[in-house]
Design an enzyme around this catalytic site. Structure first.
Site, PDB file in Angstrom:
ATOM      1  N   ASP A 238      67.881   5.811  90.902  1.00  0.00           N
ATOM      2  CA  ASP A 238      66.663   5.014  90.742  1.00  0.00           C
ATOM      3  C   ASP A 238      66.769   3.910  91.789  1.00  0.00           C
ATOM      4  O   ASP A 238      67.457   2.910  91.571  1.00  0.00           O
ATOM      5  CB  ASP A 238      66.601   4.428  89.337  1.00  0.00           C
TER       6      ASP A 238
ATOM      7  N   GLU B 267      64.173   9.012  92.823  1.00  0.00           N
ATOM      8  CA  GLU B 267      62.814   8.775  92.358  1.00  0.00           C
ATOM      9  C   GLU B 267      61.900   8.539  93.552  1.00  0.00           C
ATOM     10  O   GLU B 267      62.215   7.742  94.442  1.00  0.00           O
ATOM     11  CB  GLU B 267      62.760   7.562  91.418  1.00  0.00           C
TER      12      GLU B 267
ATOM     13  N   ASP C 156      67.137   0.698  84.660  1.00  0.00           N
ATOM     14  CA  ASP C 156      67.421   1.433  85.898  1.00  0.00           C
ATOM     15  C   ASP C 156      68.496   2.499  85.665  1.00  0.00           C
ATOM     16  O   ASP C 156      68.461   3.570  86.268  1.00  0.00           O
ATOM     17  CB  ASP C 156      67.895   0.469  86.991  1.00  0.00           C
TER      18      ASP C 156
END
Lengths: 170, 170
Positions: free
Chosen positions: B7, B67, B140
Site C-alpha cells: 500500500d 495498489e 495501511d
C-alpha cells in the site's frame, strides 16, 4: 555551479548539464532517455535509473534540478512522470546530491523573462543563452537545459544572498 | 502463491506478505515503513527502497501487488504516493519479479464481496480470512494484506484458467 536538469518522463526523459553563474551558462551535455511504452513499468524505471546514474557519474553535477509536476488532464501521464521523478530523486540521493524542484513557470521566467512563454520561446532562449548553433531537440532536451540554466542562476544568487546575510550577521 | 502487497505511501507504506490460493490465505508478515515528512524527499525514497528490498530478500515473494493510485483531491499526496510506487516497482524489477496493480475497488471486492466496503469492513475481513487474533494496524498494514490476499486469489485463478485454456488447445 554545475547542474543536471531533469525534465522527467518515462517515454522521454530530458537530461541537460550546464555550468552556470548568473547571466552566464555553458552547455556540458544534453540528451533524452527513451523507454518503450509497451515495456514493463519496472523495467522502464530500471533502465531510466541506469541512464541517470551514468550521467551523474560522467558529468558529476553539484545539484540536480527537476521539473515539479502538477496534476494534468491526463492522470496516467502524471503517474509515469512522478515515477520518473522518483528515479531521479533516488539516483541523486544515492550520490548524496541535493535535489531542487522548479515549476515550469519559474523555469520559463528565468530563461525568457515571462512565466507564460511557449515552448518555442523557451527553446529559442536556451539556444541563444548557451550559444548553440542549432536548437536542442526534442523539447524535453531543451526543457532540461532550461531547468539547469534556471537553477544555476537562481542557485548562485541564493548562495550569494546567504553569504551576504551571514557576513552582515558577523 | 506468495505475494508481497504494497500500500504505497511515503509517510506510511504498508507491507504485507501472504501465502494464498483461492479461498485460503496465510499471513507471513505485516508491517509499515514510516519516513518523516520533514526529511529530504530523496532520503525518504532511499530509506523506503532499503526496507522494501529487505522484505523482498527476507520473504522471497513470487510477485509484488501494488495498489493502483488515482488522482486525489490532494495533488501533493498523489505525487508522494506515486514516488513510493516507483520505489516498489524498481525494487521488484531489480529482482526480476513481476508486479501487478489492483485498484482499491478490486481489493475491496475480493476480500469483502463489495467494491464499496469501508476501511473497517476491509480490516475485519482481512482479520477473519487470515485467522488473526487482533486486527492488523494501522489501516495501511491491513490494506497491504488485503492486496496480497486479493492477488493470491486472483492470480491463482488466472493461472488455472490459463492452464485450462492451454490444455483445451492441445
Amino acid at each position: 555551479m554545475r547542474v543536471l536538469g531533469v525534465d522527467p518522463g518515462l517515454t522521454r526523459c530530458g537530461l541537460g548539464v550546464v555550468d552556470g553563474r548568473p547571466g552566464k551558462a555553458v552547455m556540458v551535455a544534453v540528451g533524452v532517455v527513451r523507454t518503450p511504452s509497451g515495456a514493463e513499468p519496472g523495467a522502464r524505471l530500471l533502465y531510466l535509473e541506469q541512464e541517470v546514474q551514468a550521467w551523474l557519474e560522467r558529468y558529476d553535477p553539484e545539484v540536480v534540478a527537476i521539473e515539479r509536476v502538477f496534476a494534468d488532464v491526463n492522470v496516467a501521464s502524471v503517474m509515469t512522470t512522478a515515477h520518473a521523478t522518483a528515479v531521479a530523486l533516488l539516483a541523486a540521493a544515492r550520490r548524496g546530491l541535493p535535489v531542487v524542484f522548479h515549476t515550469p513557470t519559474e523555469v520559463k521566467a528565468a530563461v525568457t523573462g515571462s512565466g507564460r512563454a511557449d515552448k518555442a520561446q523557451v527553446t529559442a532562449m536556451v539556444t541563444r543563452i548557451l550559444g548553440l548553433d542549432t536548437p536542442p531537440k526534442p523539447a524535453d532536451a531543451a526543457d532540461a537545459l532550461a531547468l539547469a540554466i534556471c537553477h544555476s542562476w537562481r542557485g548562485a544568487q541564493t548562495a550569494r544572498l546567504t553569504a551576504l546575510a551571514e557576513a552582515a550577521r558577523r
